[in-house]
Design a protein around this motif. Sequence first.
Motif, PDB file in Angstrom:
ATOM      1  N   MET A  26       7.915  -7.315  -3.735  1.00 34.39           N
ATOM      2  CA  MET A  26       6.749  -6.121  -4.140  1.00 34.39           C
ATOM      3  C   MET A  26       7.064  -4.784  -3.360  1.00 34.39           C
ATOM      4  N   LEU A  27       7.333  -3.903  -3.548  1.00 33.32           N
ATOM      5  CA  LEU A  27       7.491  -2.719  -2.644  1.00 33.32           C
ATOM      6  C   LEU A  27       6.582  -2.162  -1.878  1.00 33.32           C
ATOM      7  N   TYR A  28       5.014  -2.481  -2.878  1.00 32.78           N
ATOM      8  CA  TYR A  28       4.673  -1.224  -1.749  1.00 32.78           C
ATOM      9  C   TYR A  28       3.027  -2.490  -1.642  1.00 32.78           C
ATOM     10  N   VAL A  29       1.600  -2.319  -0.828  1.00 29.48           N
ATOM     11  CA  VAL A  29       0.900  -3.207  -0.860  1.00 29.48           C
ATOM     12  C   VAL A  29      -0.223  -1.792   0.665  1.00 29.48           C
ATOM     13  N   CYS A  30      -1.851  -2.075  -0.435  1.00 32.23           N
ATOM     14  CA  CYS A  30      -2.592  -1.409   0.454  1.00 32.23           C
ATOM     15  C   CYS A  30      -4.188  -2.084  -0.035  1.00 32.23           C
ATOM     16  N   TYR A  31      -4.857  -2.027   1.406  1.00 35.49           N
ATOM     17  CA  TYR A  31      -6.179  -3.205   1.121  1.00 35.49           C
ATOM     18  C   TYR A  31      -7.085  -1.791   0.669  1.00 35.49           C
ATOM     19  N   ALA A  32      -8.222  -2.265  -0.036  1.00 35.91           N
ATOM     20  CA  ALA A  32      -9.479  -0.996   0.071  1.00 35.91           C
ATOM     21  C   ALA A  32     -10.258  -1.160   1.060  1.00 35.91           C
ATOM     22  N   ASP A  33     -10.830   0.122   1.175  1.00 36.35           N
ATOM     23  CA  ASP A  33     -11.582   0.076   2.627  1.00 36.35           C
ATOM     24  C   ASP A  33     -12.400  -0.774   3.087  1.00 36.35           C
ATOM     25  N   ASN A  34     -12.906  -1.587   1.976  1.00 41.16           N
ATOM     26  CA  ASN A  34     -13.749  -2.216   1.909  1.00 41.16           C
ATOM     27  C   ASN A  34     -13.039  -4.255   2.345  1.00 41.16           C
ATOM     28  N   ALA A  35     -11.672  -3.828   1.821  1.00 45.04           N
ATOM     29  CA  ALA A  35     -10.764  -4.598   2.427  1.00 45.04           C
ATOM     30  C   ALA A  35     -11.298  -6.345   1.361  1.00 45.04           C
ATOM     31  N   LYS A  36     -12.232  -5.968   0.407  1.00 45.11           N
ATOM     32  CA  LYS A  36     -12.537  -6.752  -0.448  1.00 45.11           C
ATOM     33  C   LYS A  36     -11.273  -7.651  -1.677  1.00 45.11           C
ATOM     34  N   LEU A  37     -10.387  -5.811  -2.214  1.00 41.60           N
ATOM     35  CA  LEU A  37      -9.342  -6.141  -3.517  1.00 41.60           C
ATOM     36  C   LEU A  37      -7.922  -5.154  -1.895  1.00 41.60           C
ATOM     37  N   ALA A  38      -7.086  -5.753  -2.666  1.00 39.21           N
ATOM     38  CA  ALA A  38      -5.491  -5.078  -2.043  1.00 39.21           C
ATOM     39  C   ALA A  38      -5.030  -5.244  -3.770  1.00 39.21           C
ATOM     40  N   VAL A  39      -3.832  -3.450  -3.506  1.00 41.25           N
ATOM     41  CA  VAL A  39      -3.162  -3.617  -4.510  1.00 41.25           C
ATOM     42  C   VAL A  39      -1.803  -3.477  -4.244  1.00 41.25           C
ATOM     43  N   SER A  40      -1.585  -3.487  -5.047  1.00 43.75           N
ATOM     44  CA  SER A  40       0.635  -3.909  -5.036  1.00 43.75           C
ATOM     45  C   SER A  40       1.508  -3.356  -6.285  1.00 43.75           C
ATOM     46  N   GLY A  41       2.503  -2.480  -5.829  1.00 43.12           N
ATOM     47  CA  GLY A  41       2.896  -2.345  -6.186  1.00 43.12           C
ATOM     48  C   GLY A  41       4.632  -2.577  -6.566  1.00 43.12           C
ATOM     49  N   SER A  42       5.212  -3.082  -7.190  1.00 39.01           N
ATOM     50  CA  SER A  42       6.674  -3.870  -7.459  1.00 39.01           C
ATOM     51  C   SER A  42       8.109  -2.878  -8.085  1.00 39.01           C
ATOM     52  N   LEU A  43       8.915  -3.216  -7.930  1.00 36.21           N
ATOM     53  CA  LEU A  43      10.723  -3.113  -8.319  1.00 36.21           C
ATOM     54  C   LEU A  43       9.949  -2.580  -8.981  1.00 36.21           C
ATOM     55  N   ASP A  44       9.527  -3.927 -10.643  1.00 37.76           N
ATOM     56  CA  ASP A  44       9.438  -4.336 -11.927  1.00 37.76           C
ATOM     57  C   ASP A  44       8.508  -3.074 -12.189  1.00 37.76           C
ATOM     58  N   GLY A  45       7.508  -2.282 -12.003  1.00 33.81           N
ATOM     59  CA  GLY A  45       6.874  -1.073 -12.449  1.00 33.81           C
ATOM     60  C   GLY A  45       5.470  -1.652 -12.270  1.00 33.81           C
ATOM     61  N   ASP A  46       5.243  -2.728 -12.178  1.00 30.35           N
ATOM     62  CA  ASP A  46       3.786  -3.526 -12.551  1.00 30.35           C
ATOM     63  C   ASP A  46       2.856  -3.604 -10.675  1.00 30.35           C
ATOM     64  N   VAL A  47       1.678  -2.961 -11.372  1.00 33.39           N
ATOM     65  CA  VAL A  47       0.644  -1.866 -10.500  1.00 33.39           C
ATOM     66  C   VAL A  47      -0.538  -3.741 -10.843  1.00 33.39           C
ATOM     67  N   LYS A  48      -0.859  -4.527  -9.028  1.00 30.47           N
ATOM     68  CA  LYS A  48      -1.409  -5.480  -9.417  1.00 30.47           C
ATOM     69  C   LYS A  48      -2.311  -5.243  -8.309  1.00 30.47           C
ATOM     70  N   ILE A  49      -3.727  -5.768  -9.318  1.00 29.04           N
ATOM     71  CA  ILE A  49      -4.844  -6.015  -8.107  1.00 29.04           C
ATOM     72  C   ILE A  49      -5.311  -7.181  -7.428  1.00 29.04           C
ATOM     73  N   TRP A  50      -5.099  -7.624  -6.068  1.00 23.19           N
ATOM     74  CA  TRP A  50      -5.881  -9.144  -5.463  1.00 23.19           C
ATOM     75  C   TRP A  50      -7.067  -9.041  -5.374  1.00 23.19           C
ATOM     76  N   ASP A  51      -7.624  -9.820  -5.041  1.00 23.01           N
ATOM     77  CA  ASP A  51      -8.924 -10.592  -4.496  1.00 23.01           C
ATOM     78  C   ASP A  51      -8.815 -10.360  -3.189  1.00 23.01           C
ATOM     79  N   GLY A  52      -9.086 -10.228  -2.276  1.00 23.94           N
ATOM     80  CA  GLY A  52      -8.603 -10.025  -0.365  1.00 23.94           C
ATOM     81  C   GLY A  52      -9.233 -11.307   0.037  1.00 23.94           C
ATOM     82  N   ILE A  53     -10.168 -11.747  -0.580  1.00 25.52           N
ATOM     83  CA  ILE A  53     -10.474 -13.657  -0.447  1.00 25.52           C
ATOM     84  C   ILE A  53     -10.238 -14.219  -0.680  1.00 25.52           C
ATOM     85  N   SER A  54      -9.553 -15.131  -1.439  1.00 21.84           N
ATOM     86  CA  SER A  54      -8.944 -15.885  -2.374  1.00 21.84           C
ATOM     87  C   SER A  54      -7.413 -15.886  -2.638  1.00 21.84           C
TER      88      SER A  54
END
Length: 164
Positions: free
Chosen positions: A1-29
């Motif tokens: 993983m190269l980059y990660v950032c939470y949404a202002d409400n902290a319910k979601l996070a986003v990550s960007g990686s070296l393979d070019g994928d962007v993933k959205i993560w549930d901030g709770i689970s």
Amino acid sequence: MLYVCYADNAKLAVSGSLDGDVKIWDGISNRCVQTFTRAHDGIPIRSAKFTRNAKYVLTTGTDCSVKLWELSTNRCIVAYTGAGGSGFSDYSAPASFNHNEDYVLLPDDKSGSLCTWASRTGDRKRLLALGHTAPIRDFVHSKTSPAFITCSEDCKARFWYKKL
């Protein structure tokens, strides 16, 4: 993983990686709920940031390309082009929204200027000379006012208060 950032409400996070994928993560689970595969055609992701309402994600590739993704449709809705970046760089500055999200901003290593686009249409606006003598490596815009900071390899950080 190269980059990660939470949404202002902290319910979601986003990550960007070296393979070019962007993933959205549930901030709770902490589970991946969405993936933009090869978001920048497989180019590594430099940064990924949510809009204030967490309905969109702004991504920057290490090739200085910038895209706005809509989470509800899982697609790129605007590609911001014409930055004229100096090609691929592991340390290119991230793109950002201005304080009211009307504009997308990206420092351009090649010209030493700040590229600006209308966030909703992708129309390129004027360049702002930043006065650095070396590539800009970080760029942060205030969430509440028309102010930002640029940091460069010229060992200078500059504070700006500029309405675009």
